[in-house]
Design a protein around this motif. Structure first.
Motif, PDB file in Angstrom:
ATOM      1  N   GLY A 197       0.505  -0.853   0.194  1.00 23.99           N
ATOM      2  CA  GLY A 197      -0.555   0.325   0.272  1.00 23.99           C
ATOM      3  C   GLY A 197       0.839   1.171   0.454  1.00 23.99           C
ATOM      4  O   GLY A 197       1.970   1.531   0.901  1.00 23.99           O
ATOM      5  N   CYS A 198       0.213   2.387  -0.963  1.00 22.75           N
ATOM      6  CA  CYS A 198       1.560   3.687  -0.775  1.00 22.75           C
ATOM      7  C   CYS A 198       0.401   5.210  -0.791  1.00 22.75           C
ATOM      8  O   CYS A 198      -0.760   5.007  -1.590  1.00 22.75           O
ATOM      9  CB  CYS A 198       1.897   3.738  -1.811  1.00 22.75           C
ATOM     10  N   ALA A 199       0.958   5.738   0.129  1.00 23.75           N
ATOM     11  CA  ALA A 199      -0.908   6.329   0.342  1.00 23.75           C
ATOM     12  C   ALA A 199       0.946   7.617   0.218  1.00 23.75           C
ATOM     13  O   ALA A 199       2.163   7.973   0.235  1.00 23.75           O
ATOM     14  CB  ALA A 199      -0.752   6.492   1.998  1.00 23.75           C
ATOM     15  N   ALA A 200       0.049   9.081  -0.639  1.00 26.63           N
ATOM     16  CA  ALA A 200       1.022  10.182  -1.519  1.00 26.63           C
ATOM     17  C   ALA A 200       0.499  11.305  -1.741  1.00 26.63           C
ATOM     18  O   ALA A 200      -0.861  11.517  -1.429  1.00 26.63           O
ATOM     19  CB  ALA A 200       1.166   9.887  -2.536  1.00 26.63           C
ATOM     20  N   VAL A 201       1.034  12.451  -0.542  1.00 23.73           N
ATOM     21  CA  VAL A 201       1.153  13.510  -0.958  1.00 23.73           C
ATOM     22  C   VAL A 201       1.802  14.843  -0.918  1.00 23.73           C
ATOM     23  O   VAL A 201       2.927  14.467  -0.444  1.00 23.73           O
ATOM     24  CB  VAL A 201       0.569  14.103   0.933  1.00 23.73           C
ATOM     25  N   VAL A 202       1.282  15.749  -2.249  1.00 20.65           N
ATOM     26  CA  VAL A 202       2.335  16.833  -2.682  1.00 20.65           C
ATOM     27  C   VAL A 202       1.464  17.661  -3.637  1.00 20.65           C
ATOM     28  O   VAL A 202       0.232  17.795  -3.360  1.00 20.65           O
ATOM     29  CB  VAL A 202       2.582  15.830  -4.136  1.00 20.65           C
ATOM     30  N   GLN A 203       2.147  19.109  -2.489  1.00 28.86           N
ATOM     31  CA  GLN A 203       1.866  20.135  -3.117  1.00 28.86           C
ATOM     32  C   GLN A 203       1.959  20.463  -4.475  1.00 28.86           C
ATOM     33  O   GLN A 203       3.381  20.203  -4.810  1.00 28.86           O
ATOM     34  CB  GLN A 203       2.046  21.599  -1.875  1.00 28.86           C
ATOM     35  N   VAL A 204       1.653  21.034  -5.263  1.00 29.27           N
ATOM     36  CA  VAL A 204       1.865  20.952  -6.748  1.00 29.27           C
ATOM     37  C   VAL A 204       2.250  22.800  -6.426  1.00 29.27           C
ATOM     38  O   VAL A 204       1.008  23.066  -6.969  1.00 29.27           O
ATOM     39  CB  VAL A 204       1.647  19.930  -8.069  1.00 29.27           C
ATOM     40  N   SER A 205       2.595  23.651  -7.345  1.00 27.48           N
ATOM     41  CA  SER A 205       2.664  25.221  -7.183  1.00 27.48           C
ATOM     42  C   SER A 205       3.345  25.396  -8.547  1.00 27.48           C
ATOM     43  O   SER A 205       4.908  25.274  -8.402  1.00 27.48           O
ATOM     44  CB  SER A 205       2.538  26.055  -6.303  1.00 27.48           C
ATOM     45  N   ASN A 206       2.778  26.099  -9.410  1.00 26.97           N
ATOM     46  CA  ASN A 206       3.293  26.588 -10.477  1.00 26.97           C
ATOM     47  C   ASN A 206       3.816  25.256 -11.050  1.00 26.97           C
ATOM     48  O   ASN A 206       5.550  25.662 -11.195  1.00 26.97           O
ATOM     49  CB  ASN A 206       4.488  27.397  -9.996  1.00 26.97           C
ATOM     50  N   GLY A 207       3.891  24.200 -11.116  1.00 24.45           N
ATOM     51  CA  GLY A 207       4.494  22.754 -11.652  1.00 24.45           C
ATOM     52  C   GLY A 207       5.661  22.424 -11.175  1.00 24.45           C
ATOM     53  O   GLY A 207       5.718  21.081 -11.693  1.00 24.45           O
ATOM     54  N   VAL A 273       6.068   0.101  -8.669  1.00 24.66           N
ATOM     55  CA  VAL A 273       4.869   0.443  -9.321  1.00 24.66           C
ATOM     56  C   VAL A 273       3.757   1.559  -8.684  1.00 24.66           C
ATOM     57  O   VAL A 273       3.458   2.463  -8.681  1.00 24.66           O
ATOM     58  CB  VAL A 273       4.859  -1.387  -9.684  1.00 24.66           C
ATOM     59  N   PHE A 274       3.429   0.375  -7.306  1.00 25.31           N
ATOM     60  CA  PHE A 274       2.501   1.580  -6.879  1.00 25.31           C
ATOM     61  C   PHE A 274       3.477   3.121  -5.965  1.00 25.31           C
ATOM     62  O   PHE A 274       2.094   4.544  -6.125  1.00 25.31           O
ATOM     63  CB  PHE A 274       2.071   1.133  -5.826  1.00 25.31           C
ATOM     64  N   ALA A 275       4.235   3.304  -6.075  1.00 24.02           N
ATOM     65  CA  ALA A 275       4.563   4.406  -6.176  1.00 24.02           C
ATOM     66  C   ALA A 275       4.453   4.986  -7.195  1.00 24.02           C
ATOM     67  O   ALA A 275       4.397   7.003  -6.855  1.00 24.02           O
ATOM     68  CB  ALA A 275       6.287   4.750  -5.667  1.00 24.02           C
TER      69      ALA A 275
END
Length: 284
Positions: A197-207, A273-275
């Motif tokens: 299981g893979c959990a991901a949190v990412v903030q994307v600002s201006n790419g 793969v799941f990442a």
């Protein structure tokens, strides 16, 4: 399979639960959803002298905004979380993960507090809470203390929960604008536990990617944040090439489980793969 004799008490308040825990110490067990405890009782792997049922404690069952945090009571069921509009708005991986747990019977009765206290390495919540920068509130007759999720999960079925303590609340900071989250899982088809299981949190600002959080469960003997993946994407452009390069770092230097569900090499491959799937969902 018949459990050893025990006393059963349905608690009417948190204070009553804590009194039982203080009085009986390690001879008392908390019963919430019971999906892990009851099979252990039947096999006599656990033989407590008293069971304290907290499943109907309304003061432990809530999902609400508390300032810049979302507070989740420990007796909130997986279904409560799966259907929470507040969590769907701010941290969608929480309802997403809840909807993948077990089957409707499990989701209707099982609780987040019980799951994290048990700390099964294949359970979904530990990895999700690590990626969410969650805090765990623990309470005893001596008062409350709050631990970061990364300090709460210590190893194989092991947490920082001390004798006499009860998990009462999970606190999750509300992410900044532009933040996306997801939980991706390769599950064992019968139990729905995570092989990976893979959990991901990412903030994307201006790419550009920032505040990258990636955590795994099912891969090792305990959940873990994957700093290699996080560093590989932090401050980088949200491109397919950068996501693939970051995902290729998954589970490096980690002791990987090998069992009849998945050999070590296959699990490591699945982690990558799941990442990639998770990062592509939030940054791609």
């Amino acid at each position: 399979m018949i459990p050893a004799n025990f006393e059963y008490h349905r608690a009417g308040s948190i204070d009553e639960v804590l009194t039982f825990l203080a009085r009986y110490g390690g001879n008392a067990k908390i019963l919430s959803g019971g999906h892990s405890l009851i099979p252990a009782l039947k096999l006599r792997l656990n033989q407590p002298s008293i069971l304290v049922d907290i499943a109907r404690l309304a003061e432990l069952r809530y999902i609400r905004q508390d300032g810049q945090h979302i507070a989740i009571g420990a007796a909130s069921t997986h279904k409560d979380i799966a259907t929470s509009a507040l969590l769907a708005q701010h941290l969608s991986m929480m309802p997403q993960a809840a909807g993948m747990i077990g089957d409707p019977q499990v989701r209707n009765v099982g609780t987040i507090g019980g799951s994290i206290a048990h700390a099964d390495p294949a359970a979904d919540w530990p990895g999700v809470l690590l990626a969410a920068d969650a805090e765990i509130v623990l309470q005893s007759t001596g008062g409350k203390r709050t631990l970061a999720a990364q300090d709460f999960f210590l190893g194989f079925f092991t947490t920082a929960l001390a004798e006499g303590e009860l998990v009462t609340e999970i606190r999750i900071p509300i992410p900044a604008a532009g933040t996306k989250s997801t939980y991706q899982k390769f599950s064992q088809p019968a139990s729905r536990f995570a092989i990976v299981g893979c959990a991901a949190v990412v903030q994307v600002s201006n790419g550009t990617c920032s505040h990258v959080r990636v955590a795994f469960n099912g891969v090792s003997d305990s959940c873990f944040r994957d700093g290699n993946v996080e560093k590989a994407l932090e401050g980088k452009a949200a491109t397919a090439e950068n996501i693939a390069a970051a995902a290729a770092q998954a589970a490096q230097g980690v002791s990987i489980l090998s069992d009849h569900y998945a050999a070590e090499d296959y699990r490591k491959h699945l982690a990558q793969v799941f990442a990639k799937r998770a990062l592509s969902a939030v940054a791609g």
